[in-house]
Design a protein around this motif. Sequence first.
Motif, PDB file in Angstrom:
ATOM      1  N   GLU A  37       0.831  -1.214   0.000  1.00  0.00           N
ATOM      2  CA  GLU A  37       0.000   0.000   0.000  1.00  0.00           C
ATOM      3  C   GLU A  37       0.864   1.262   0.000  1.00  0.00           C
ATOM      4  O   GLU A  37       0.580   2.216  -0.722  1.00  0.00           O
ATOM      5  CB  GLU A  37      -0.956  -0.003   1.206  1.00  0.00           C
ATOM      6  CG  GLU A  37      -2.056  -1.052   1.065  1.00  0.00           C
ATOM      7  CD  GLU A  37      -3.065  -1.061   2.211  1.00  0.00           C
ATOM      8  OE1 GLU A  37      -2.744  -0.569   3.316  1.00  0.00           O
ATOM      9  OE2 GLU A  37      -4.185  -1.575   1.988  1.00  0.00           O
ATOM     10  N   SER A  38       1.941   1.251   0.787  1.00  0.00           N
ATOM     11  CA  SER A  38       2.733   2.485   0.847  1.00  0.00           C
ATOM     12  C   SER A  38       3.601   2.625  -0.407  1.00  0.00           C
ATOM     13  O   SER A  38       3.857   3.726  -0.872  1.00  0.00           O
ATOM     14  CB  SER A  38       3.549   2.572   2.130  1.00  0.00           C
ATOM     15  OG  SER A  38       4.566   1.632   2.091  1.00  0.00           O
ATOM     16  N   PHE A  40       2.752   1.720  -3.429  1.00  0.00           N
ATOM     17  CA  PHE A  40       1.934   2.075  -4.600  1.00  0.00           C
ATOM     18  C   PHE A  40       0.927   3.193  -4.310  1.00  0.00           C
ATOM     19  O   PHE A  40       0.138   3.551  -5.180  1.00  0.00           O
ATOM     20  CB  PHE A  40       1.219   0.820  -5.141  1.00  0.00           C
ATOM     21  CG  PHE A  40       2.192  -0.140  -5.765  1.00  0.00           C
ATOM     22  CD1 PHE A  40       2.487  -0.072  -7.119  1.00  0.00           C
ATOM     23  CD2 PHE A  40       2.864  -1.072  -4.990  1.00  0.00           C
ATOM     24  CE1 PHE A  40       3.418  -0.926  -7.693  1.00  0.00           C
ATOM     25  CE2 PHE A  40       3.809  -1.934  -5.553  1.00  0.00           C
ATOM     26  CZ  PHE A  40       4.077  -1.854  -6.908  1.00  0.00           C
ATOM     27  N   HIS A  41       0.937   3.679  -3.066  1.00  0.00           N
ATOM     28  CA  HIS A  41       0.018   4.746  -2.663  1.00  0.00           C
ATOM     29  C   HIS A  41      -1.437   4.383  -2.959  1.00  0.00           C
ATOM     30  O   HIS A  41      -2.214   5.211  -3.418  1.00  0.00           O
ATOM     31  CB  HIS A  41       0.380   6.079  -3.349  1.00  0.00           C
ATOM     32  CG  HIS A  41       1.797   6.471  -3.108  1.00  0.00           C
ATOM     33  ND1 HIS A  41       2.234   6.952  -1.905  1.00  0.00           N
ATOM     34  CD2 HIS A  41       2.876   6.415  -3.916  1.00  0.00           C
ATOM     35  CE1 HIS A  41       3.538   7.187  -1.974  1.00  0.00           C
ATOM     36  NE2 HIS A  41       3.952   6.861  -3.174  1.00  0.00           N
ATOM     37  N   LYS A  42      -1.769   3.120  -2.721  1.00  0.00           N
ATOM     38  CA  LYS A  42      -3.143   2.639  -2.950  1.00  0.00           C
ATOM     39  C   LYS A  42      -3.471   1.592  -1.901  1.00  0.00           C
ATOM     40  O   LYS A  42      -2.563   0.895  -1.422  1.00  0.00           O
ATOM     41  CB  LYS A  42      -3.232   1.957  -4.320  1.00  0.00           C
ATOM     42  CG  LYS A  42      -3.087   2.909  -5.474  1.00  0.00           C
ATOM     43  CD  LYS A  42      -3.762   2.394  -6.727  1.00  0.00           C
ATOM     44  CE  LYS A  42      -3.933   3.550  -7.684  1.00  0.00           C
ATOM     45  NZ  LYS A  42      -2.989   3.621  -8.732  1.00  0.00           N
ATOM     46  N   THR A  43      -4.761   1.469  -1.578  1.00  0.00           N
ATOM     47  CA  THR A  43      -5.137   0.413  -0.640  1.00  0.00           C
ATOM     48  C   THR A  43      -5.202  -0.922  -1.393  1.00  0.00           C
ATOM     49  O   THR A  43      -5.294  -0.941  -2.623  1.00  0.00           O
ATOM     50  CB  THR A  43      -6.526   0.690  -0.019  1.00  0.00           C
ATOM     51  OG1 THR A  43      -7.492   0.649  -1.074  1.00  0.00           O
ATOM     52  CG2 THR A  43      -6.587   2.036   0.676  1.00  0.00           C
ATOM     53  N   ARG A  45      -7.644  -2.866  -1.427  1.00  0.00           N
ATOM     54  CA  ARG A  45      -8.960  -2.865  -2.100  1.00  0.00           C
ATOM     55  C   ARG A  45      -8.874  -2.203  -3.454  1.00  0.00           C
ATOM     56  O   ARG A  45      -9.425  -2.693  -4.441  1.00  0.00           O
ATOM     57  CB  ARG A  45      -9.985  -2.101  -1.248  1.00  0.00           C
ATOM     58  CG  ARG A  45     -10.716  -2.981  -0.272  1.00  0.00           C
ATOM     59  CD  ARG A  45     -11.714  -2.168   0.522  1.00  0.00           C
ATOM     60  NE  ARG A  45     -12.940  -1.933  -0.243  1.00  0.00           N
ATOM     61  CZ  ARG A  45     -14.115  -1.689   0.308  1.00  0.00           C
ATOM     62  NH1 ARG A  45     -14.230  -1.639   1.612  1.00  0.00           N
ATOM     63  NH2 ARG A  45     -15.173  -1.490  -0.430  1.00  0.00           N
ATOM     64  N   GLU A  46      -8.199  -1.064  -3.505  1.00  0.00           N
ATOM     65  CA  GLU A  46      -8.070  -0.337  -4.783  1.00  0.00           C
ATOM     66  C   GLU A  46      -7.245  -1.144  -5.791  1.00  0.00           C
ATOM     67  O   GLU A  46      -7.586  -1.191  -6.979  1.00  0.00           O
ATOM     68  CB  GLU A  46      -7.419   1.033  -4.557  1.00  0.00           C
ATOM     69  CG  GLU A  46      -8.352   2.031  -3.904  1.00  0.00           C
ATOM     70  CD  GLU A  46      -7.644   3.286  -3.386  1.00  0.00           C
ATOM     71  OE1 GLU A  46      -8.353   4.285  -3.149  1.00  0.00           O
ATOM     72  OE2 GLU A  46      -6.420   3.274  -3.187  1.00  0.00           O
ATOM     73  N   ILE A  47      -6.195  -1.774  -5.312  1.00  0.00           N
ATOM     74  CA  ILE A  47      -5.345  -2.566  -6.224  1.00  0.00           C
ATOM     75  C   ILE A  47      -6.143  -3.743  -6.795  1.00  0.00           C
ATOM     76  O   ILE A  47      -6.104  -4.011  -7.997  1.00  0.00           O
ATOM     77  CB  ILE A  47      -4.060  -3.047  -5.504  1.00  0.00           C
ATOM     78  CG1 ILE A  47      -3.209  -1.834  -5.102  1.00  0.00           C
ATOM     79  CG2 ILE A  47      -3.259  -3.987  -6.403  1.00  0.00           C
ATOM     80  CD1 ILE A  47      -2.016  -2.138  -4.230  1.00  0.00           C
ATOM     81  N   GLU A  50      -8.541  -2.362  -9.388  1.00  0.00           N
ATOM     82  CA  GLU A  50      -7.919  -1.902 -10.641  1.00  0.00           C
ATOM     83  C   GLU A  50      -7.285  -3.023 -11.445  1.00  0.00           C
ATOM     84  O   GLU A  50      -7.346  -3.044 -12.663  1.00  0.00           O
ATOM     85  CB  GLU A  50      -6.825  -0.874 -10.318  1.00  0.00           C
ATOM     86  CG  GLU A  50      -7.388   0.485 -10.008  1.00  0.00           C
ATOM     87  CD  GLU A  50      -6.312   1.440  -9.504  1.00  0.00           C
ATOM     88  OE1 GLU A  50      -5.112   1.188  -9.745  1.00  0.00           O
ATOM     89  OE2 GLU A  50      -6.698   2.435  -8.868  1.00  0.00           O
ATOM     90  N   ARG A  51      -6.621  -3.961 -10.770  1.00  0.00           N
ATOM     91  CA  ARG A  51      -5.821  -4.969 -11.491  1.00  0.00           C
ATOM     92  C   ARG A  51      -6.415  -6.357 -11.443  1.00  0.00           C
ATOM     93  O   ARG A  51      -5.880  -7.279 -12.061  1.00  0.00           O
ATOM     94  CB  ARG A  51      -4.417  -5.065 -10.876  1.00  0.00           C
ATOM     95  CG  ARG A  51      -3.652  -3.771 -10.890  1.00  0.00           C
ATOM     96  CD  ARG A  51      -2.308  -3.948 -10.212  1.00  0.00           C
ATOM     97  NE  ARG A  51      -1.591  -2.697 -10.173  1.00  0.00           N
ATOM     98  CZ  ARG A  51      -0.322  -2.538 -10.562  1.00  0.00           C
ATOM     99  NH1 ARG A  51       0.365  -3.549 -11.008  1.00  0.00           N
ATOM    100  NH2 ARG A  51       0.253  -1.363 -10.497  1.00  0.00           N
ATOM    101  N   LYS A 117     -12.261  -4.273   5.199  1.00  0.00           N
ATOM    102  CA  LYS A 117     -11.045  -3.859   4.477  1.00  0.00           C
ATOM    103  C   LYS A 117     -10.453  -4.982   3.616  1.00  0.00           C
ATOM    104  O   LYS A 117      -9.413  -4.799   2.992  1.00  0.00           O
ATOM    105  CB  LYS A 117     -10.020  -3.302   5.461  1.00  0.00           C
ATOM    106  CG  LYS A 117      -9.567  -4.276   6.492  1.00  0.00           C
ATOM    107  CD  LYS A 117      -8.457  -3.673   7.327  1.00  0.00           C
ATOM    108  CE  LYS A 117      -7.820  -4.757   8.148  1.00  0.00           C
ATOM    109  NZ  LYS A 117      -7.668  -4.775   9.446  1.00  0.00           N
TER     110      LYS A 117
END
Length: 178
Positions: A37-38, A40-43, A45-47, A50-51, A117
Amino acid sequence: MKRIFLTGYMGAGKTTLGKAFAKAMELQFIDLDWYIESRFHKTIREIFAERGEDGFRQLERNMLHEVGEFDDVVISVGGGTPCFFDNMDYMNAQGQTVFLDVSIDVLFRRLKIGKAKRPLLKDKTDDELLTFIQQALEQRAPYYLQARYRFDGGHLESRKQIATSVEELRQLLETPAV
Ligand code: S3P
């Protein structure tokens, strides 16, 4: 040089125990999910969103190989990390590996509270969650059981229990691996 990997299902207590254990042993603590997360600056969940899961697993593998080079560190990996690619072989080659073994009842109790989460759990009803945990544990057990040490992660509900678990884990890791 010490390098310890904590594995086990979501809710097994990898982060709780890993953090306390690292502190007691004066080692650095890394939670692989937080590291991703740190970086890629994304949670997570977001990863996932997106991917997709495949994209996440690739990234998780790459980041495991990054942190797996660090020295004097306790690394808690994600619940799925040992079950993809040759991640379990890699961890066994790089350091001491621990499977935090926890009963389905305890996992269910912990994950009911912590599911929001976690992308694989967030939309499940309680019944679905229980079935999902049962099935996932069955599928994942062969991977988790490749860890060199097995430790009961079922007693991490208070500071006192955590302190006792830390001491027990310290003693376990001083014994030769199976
Ligand atoms: C996962 C576990 C999570 C996180 C992701 C997928 C899994 O980590 O990596 O949501 O497949 O079991 P935690 O075990 O730290 O919750």
